[in-house]
Design a protein around this motif. Structure first.
Motif, short mmCIF file in Angstrom:
data_model
loop_
_atom_site.label_atom_id
_atom_site.label_comp_id
_atom_site.label_asym_id
_atom_site.label_seq_id
_atom_site.Cartn_x
_atom_site.Cartn_y
_atom_site.Cartn_z
N ARG A 68 0.84 -1.20 0.00
CA ARG A 68 0.00 0.00 0.00
C ARG A 68 0.87 1.25 0.00
N LEU A 69 0.46 2.22 -0.80
CA LEU A 69 1.15 3.50 -0.85
C LEU A 69 0.14 4.60 -0.55
N THR A 70 0.54 5.53 0.28
CA THR A 70 -0.30 6.68 0.58
C THR A 70 0.53 7.94 0.39
N VAL A 71 -0.03 8.91 -0.32
CA VAL A 71 0.65 10.18 -0.55
C VAL A 71 0.08 11.19 0.45
N TYR A 72 0.97 11.92 1.09
CA TYR A 72 0.57 12.95 2.06
C TYR A 72 1.18 14.29 1.67
N ASP A 73 0.52 15.35 2.11
CA ASP A 73 1.05 16.71 2.01
C ASP A 73 1.60 17.06 3.39
N HIS A 74 2.88 17.36 3.46
CA HIS A 74 3.52 17.72 4.73
C HIS A 74 3.09 19.12 5.16
N ASP A 75 2.65 19.24 6.40
CA ASP A 75 2.29 20.53 6.99
C ASP A 75 3.07 20.73 8.28
N LEU A 76 3.53 21.94 8.51
CA LEU A 76 4.31 22.22 9.71
C LEU A 76 3.44 22.37 10.96
N LYS A 82 -3.93 13.92 3.65
CA LYS A 82 -3.86 12.77 2.76
C LYS A 82 -4.13 13.24 1.33
N MET A 83 -3.32 12.74 0.39
CA MET A 83 -3.45 13.12 -1.03
C MET A 83 -3.78 11.92 -1.90
N GLY A 84 -4.31 10.86 -1.31
CA GLY A 84 -4.69 9.68 -2.07
C GLY A 84 -3.86 8.47 -1.70
N ASP A 85 -4.34 7.31 -2.14
CA ASP A 85 -3.66 6.06 -1.85
C ASP A 85 -3.80 5.11 -3.04
N ALA A 86 -2.98 4.09 -3.03
CA ALA A 86 -3.00 3.07 -4.08
C ALA A 86 -2.39 1.80 -3.49
N GLU A 87 -2.59 0.70 -4.19
CA GLU A 87 -1.95 -0.54 -3.76
C GLU A 87 -1.66 -1.40 -4.99
N PHE A 88 -0.73 -2.32 -4.82
CA PHE A 88 -0.45 -3.27 -5.88
C PHE A 88 -0.10 -4.61 -5.26
N ASP A 89 -0.19 -5.64 -6.07
CA ASP A 89 0.01 -7.02 -5.69
C ASP A 89 1.36 -7.49 -6.18
N VAL A 90 2.07 -8.30 -5.39
CA VAL A 90 3.33 -8.87 -5.85
C VAL A 90 3.13 -10.24 -6.51
N LYS A 91 1.92 -10.80 -6.39
CA LYS A 91 1.67 -12.13 -6.94
C LYS A 91 1.99 -12.28 -8.43
N PRO A 92 1.60 -11.33 -9.30
CA PRO A 92 1.94 -11.49 -10.72
C PRO A 92 3.46 -11.59 -10.96
N LEU A 93 4.23 -10.84 -10.20
CA LEU A 93 5.69 -10.87 -10.33
C LEU A 93 6.22 -12.24 -9.88
N LEU A 94 5.71 -12.76 -8.77
CA LEU A 94 6.15 -14.07 -8.28
C LEU A 94 5.76 -15.18 -9.25
N GLU A 95 4.57 -15.08 -9.84
CA GLU A 95 4.12 -16.08 -10.81
C GLU A 95 5.01 -16.08 -12.06
N ALA A 96 5.42 -14.90 -12.50
CA ALA A 96 6.29 -14.80 -13.68
C ALA A 96 7.65 -15.44 -13.41
N MET A 97 8.07 -15.44 -12.18
CA MET A 97 9.37 -16.01 -11.82
C MET A 97 9.38 -17.54 -11.92
N ARG A 98 8.22 -18.15 -12.00
CA ARG A 98 8.13 -19.61 -12.10
C ARG A 98 8.33 -20.11 -13.53
N LEU A 99 8.34 -19.20 -14.49
CA LEU A 99 8.47 -19.58 -15.90
C LEU A 99 9.87 -20.12 -16.20
N ASP A 100 9.97 -20.95 -17.22
CA ASP A 100 11.26 -21.47 -17.68
C ASP A 100 11.97 -20.35 -18.45
#
Length: 163
Positions: A68-76, A82-100
């Motif tokens: 998970r990634l969250t973008v923030y605006d720093h205030d003193l 909060k300036m939004g969030d996103a997420e990504f999965d590592v599963k597709p990368l791990l699955e690709a590593m199983r290929l010959d």
């Protein structure tokens, strides 16, 4: 303590068209979380298109946990916005590593990950490539829970455990 499946190097390249949270700009930074691990980029002052180009190495213990990634605006003088969030999965990368991989030339596309409103925050198709013996993926993530903004990342699975 459990043994990690491996290590993922995440390069936070840049933010694009981030939301305004101060008068006419923002002071953005990104927080990256997987499980209990939490890392953050430096703050870039007064910039809606910041270039971080910062590398982080994450220990991946559970392939089912999204990053998970969250973008923030720093205030003193007040709480960071909060300036939004996103997420990504590592599963597709791990699955690709199983290929010959025998005989594959550097730069070969091993898999393509499509944007999905329900499964990921991809703004565009993302290719997993085999480059010089490394598994790499570039991502453009559309931020959620905000009016605009994207994050550009590069992933690199680290096969060698001597990070």
């Amino acid at each position: 303590m459990s043994t990690p499946l491996g290590f993922l190097r995440v390069r936070v390249n840049r933010g694009v068209n981030l939301a305004v949270r101060d008068f006419n700009s923002s002071d953005p930074y990104v927080v990256i979380k997987i499980g209990r691990t939490k890392l953050k980029t430096r703050v870039i002052k007064k910039n809606l298109n910041p270039q971080w180009n910062e590398d982080f190495t994450l220990s991946v213990l559970d392939p089912n946990l999204p990053i998970r990634l969250t973008v923030y605006d720093h205030d003193l003088f007040s709480r960071d916005d909060k300036m939004g969030d996103a997420e990504f999965d590592v599963k597709p990368l791990l699955e690709a590593m199983r290929l010959d991989l025998k005989g594959l030339p550097s730069g070969t596309v091993l898999a393509r990950v499509q944007p999905s409103k329900h499964k990921n925050c991809l703004a565009d198709e993302s290719c997993i490539k085999y480059i010089d013996g490394k598994f790499c993926q570039d991502l453009i993530l559309r931020l959620r829970n905000v009016e605009c903004g994207e994050l550009e990342l590069s992933l690199n699975w680290i096969v060698d455990t001597h990070v």
